[in-house]
Structures are given as C-alpha cells and as structure tokens.
Design a protein around this motif. Structure first.
Motif, PDB file in Angstrom:
ATOM      1  N   ILE A  44      -1.681  51.131  31.389  1.00 54.56           N
ATOM      2  CA  ILE A  44      -1.794  50.545  32.481  1.00 54.56           C
ATOM      3  C   ILE A  44      -3.256  51.161  33.151  1.00 54.56           C
ATOM      4  CG2 ILE A  44      -0.356  52.201  33.817  1.00 54.56           C
ATOM      5  CD1 ILE A  44       0.680  49.986  35.601  1.00 54.56           C
ATOM      6  N   THR A  45      -3.951  50.293  33.346  1.00 53.76           N
ATOM      7  CA  THR A  45      -4.969  50.768  34.209  1.00 53.76           C
ATOM      8  C   THR A  45      -5.302  51.050  35.514  1.00 53.76           C
ATOM      9  OG1 THR A  45      -5.645  48.556  34.950  1.00 53.76           O
ATOM     10  CG2 THR A  45      -6.586  48.868  32.606  1.00 53.76           C
ATOM     11  N   TRP A  46      -6.211  51.793  35.836  1.00 52.15           N
ATOM     12  CA  TRP A  46      -6.281  52.455  37.347  1.00 52.15           C
ATOM     13  C   TRP A  46      -6.481  51.591  38.245  1.00 52.15           C
ATOM     14  CZ3 TRP A  46     -10.680  52.650  40.014  1.00 52.15           C
ATOM     15  CH2 TRP A  46     -11.871  52.390  39.519  1.00 52.15           C
ATOM     16  N   ASP A  98      -6.902  47.963  38.354  1.00 51.51           N
ATOM     17  CA  ASP A  98      -6.237  46.586  38.757  1.00 51.51           C
ATOM     18  C   ASP A  98      -4.951  46.428  38.228  1.00 51.51           C
ATOM     19  OD1 ASP A  98      -8.102  44.599  36.236  1.00 51.51           O
ATOM     20  OD2 ASP A  98      -6.815  46.331  36.122  1.00 51.51           O
ATOM     21  N   LEU A  99      -4.426  47.718  37.810  1.00 54.91           N
ATOM     22  CA  LEU A  99      -3.090  47.636  37.181  1.00 54.91           C
ATOM     23  C   LEU A  99      -2.856  46.853  35.912  1.00 54.91           C
ATOM     24  CD1 LEU A  99      -0.943  48.386  40.377  1.00 54.91           C
ATOM     25  CD2 LEU A  99      -2.298  49.993  38.921  1.00 54.91           C
ATOM     26  N   LYS A 100      -3.949  46.574  35.064  1.00 54.41           N
ATOM     27  CA  LYS A 100      -3.513  45.705  34.079  1.00 54.41           C
ATOM     28  C   LYS A 100      -2.730  46.382  33.020  1.00 54.41           C
ATOM     29  CE  LYS A 100      -6.092  42.895  30.914  1.00 54.41           C
ATOM     30  NZ  LYS A 100      -7.558  42.536  30.286  1.00 54.41           N
ATOM     31  N   THR A 101      -1.797  45.783  32.347  1.00 50.44           N
ATOM     32  CA  THR A 101      -0.851  46.334  31.405  1.00 50.44           C
ATOM     33  C   THR A 101      -1.158  45.673  29.981  1.00 50.44           C
ATOM     34  OG1 THR A 101       0.938  44.741  31.906  1.00 50.44           O
ATOM     35  CG2 THR A 101       0.718  46.906  33.168  1.00 50.44           C
ATOM     36  N   GLY A 102      -0.781  46.425  28.969  1.00 51.65           N
ATOM     37  CA  GLY A 102      -0.722  46.126  27.587  1.00 51.65           C
ATOM     38  C   GLY A 102       0.320  46.654  26.753  1.00 51.65           C
ATOM     39  N   TYR A 103       0.849  46.056  25.759  1.00 50.05           N
ATOM     40  CA  TYR A 103       1.808  46.504  24.963  1.00 50.05           C
ATOM     41  C   TYR A 103       1.629  46.292  23.312  1.00 50.05           C
ATOM     42  CZ  TYR A 103       4.126  46.268  29.713  1.00 50.05           C
ATOM     43  OH  TYR A 103       4.371  46.413  30.891  1.00 50.05           O
ATOM     44  N   ALA A 104       2.145  47.194  22.975  1.00 52.03           N
ATOM     45  CA  ALA A 104       2.181  46.841  21.288  1.00 52.03           C
ATOM     46  C   ALA A 104       3.375  45.684  21.044  1.00 52.03           C
ATOM     47  CB  ALA A 104       2.737  48.103  20.666  1.00 52.03           C
ATOM     48  N   ASP A 105       3.169  44.971  19.897  1.00 51.56           N
ATOM     49  CA  ASP A 105       4.209  43.858  19.455  1.00 51.56           C
ATOM     50  C   ASP A 105       5.575  44.424  19.525  1.00 51.56           C
ATOM     51  OD1 ASP A 105       1.485  42.156  17.308  1.00 51.56           O
ATOM     52  OD2 ASP A 105       1.977  42.084  19.602  1.00 51.56           O
ATOM     53  N   SER A 106       5.652  45.836  19.186  1.00 48.11           N
ATOM     54  CA  SER A 106       6.819  46.121  18.884  1.00 48.11           C
ATOM     55  C   SER A 106       7.782  46.389  20.168  1.00 48.11           C
ATOM     56  CB  SER A 106       7.008  47.722  18.160  1.00 48.11           C
ATOM     57  OG  SER A 106       6.090  48.500  18.854  1.00 48.11           O
ATOM     58  N   VAL A 112     -10.875  51.379  30.448  1.00 47.68           N
ATOM     59  CA  VAL A 112      -9.738  51.543  29.297  1.00 47.68           C
ATOM     60  C   VAL A 112      -8.830  50.707  29.389  1.00 47.68           C
ATOM     61  CG1 VAL A 112      -8.283  53.182  28.312  1.00 47.68           C
ATOM     62  CG2 VAL A 112     -10.410  54.254  29.069  1.00 47.68           C
ATOM     63  N   GLU A 113      -8.808  49.746  28.596  1.00 50.09           N
ATOM     64  CA  GLU A 113      -7.867  48.711  28.443  1.00 50.09           C
ATOM     65  C   GLU A 113      -7.197  48.821  26.819  1.00 50.09           C
ATOM     66  OE1 GLU A 113      -8.750  44.833  29.676  1.00 50.09           O
ATOM     67  OE2 GLU A 113      -9.364  45.679  31.529  1.00 50.09           O
ATOM     68  N   THR A 114      -6.463  49.940  26.541  1.00 48.27           N
ATOM     69  CA  THR A 114      -6.151  50.062  25.315  1.00 48.27           C
ATOM     70  C   THR A 114      -5.260  51.433  25.105  1.00 48.27           C
ATOM     71  OG1 THR A 114      -6.765  50.700  22.856  1.00 48.27           O
ATOM     72  CG2 THR A 114      -7.974  51.809  24.797  1.00 48.27           C
ATOM     73  N   TYR A 115      -4.625  51.508  24.102  1.00 46.60           N
ATOM     74  CA  TYR A 115      -3.647  52.629  23.878  1.00 46.60           C
ATOM     75  C   TYR A 115      -4.123  53.475  22.752  1.00 46.60           C
ATOM     76  CZ  TYR A 115      -1.092  48.467  22.057  1.00 46.60           C
ATOM     77  OH  TYR A 115      -0.707  47.418  21.612  1.00 46.60           O
TER      78      TYR A 115
END
Length: 126
Positions: free
Chosen positions: A50-52, A54-62, A105-108
């Motif tokens: 989750i970004t600092w 704009d609170l954008k989120t990303g998820y692994a397919d799992s 940073v928009e990644t894990y």
C-alpha cells in the motif's frame, strides 16, 4: 525503527484473520508498506503493498480477492485482512517498510524494502 506484527493464530479453511503491524521510530505516513510471508521450506513471498501517498494497493495473484491491505496513519498501524483462508496460506507473515521516504514504490519486490518485523505465524488447518 520497529515493526511489531500481531493477530496470527490458527484458523480453519474458509475462515478469517486480521493481522496488524504497529510501527514506530519513523514517519509511517511517508513510506510505502508491504506484507510478506514465508512458508516452511519456501522463499519469502511478497503478497501486498500500500503506497504512502494515494493509498494505492497491489496484491499477488495467490491472495487477490481474499486479502485486503490497509493502513491507519494516525495510529501508525498497517493491517492485512485475510478471508477465505486456505491451507496454503500457512506461513510466517511479516510487514516491511520501503527503503526511502516518500519514494515512488508500487511493488512488493523485496529489494525495495529495507526493514521487516519479526512476523506473526498463521496456521490454516482443519
């Protein structure tokens, strides 16, 4: 810098758990945060960020569609709401902060994160 995870435990398949990560020692609101997990005998896996700004989120397919990441900047807490748990979700879950303040940073990907907590264990079984 300190990150302390909590909320892990035993859950049944199909059940739910919510993990928390309490942050201190840095300006929490200015860092992208992420959740990682590591199952026995496997490499650490990034599962959500989750970004600092704009609170954008990303998820692994799992975990997409089952897990939800969120943050409360006023309390300096990162959350991971986990639903419809599966046995393959069994792992040690850790939170992490990005390496640089107010960085894009928009990644894990682990190389973009510099500090991990000790983790909280999640076990999913019948």
């Amino acid at each position: 810098v300190r990150l302390v995870e909590s909320g892990g435990g035993l859950a049944q398949p199909g059940g739910s758990l919510t993990l928390s990560c309490a942050a201190s020692g840095f300006t929490f609101s200015g860092y992208t945060m992420a959740w990682f997990r590591q199952a026995p005998g496997k490499q650490r896996e990034g599962i959500s960020y989750i970004t600092w700004k704009d609170l954008k989120t990303g998820y692994a397919d799992s975990v997409k569609g089952r897990f939800t990441i969120s943050r409360d900047n006023s309390k300096k807490i990162l959350y991971l709401q986990m639903e419809n748990l599966r046995t393959e979700d069994t792992a040690l879950y850790s939170c992490a902060k990005a390496s640089y303040y107010e960085d894009f940073v928009e990644t894990y990907s682990p190389e973009r994160f510099s500090f991990w907590g000790q983790g909280t264990q999640v076990n999913v079984s019948c």
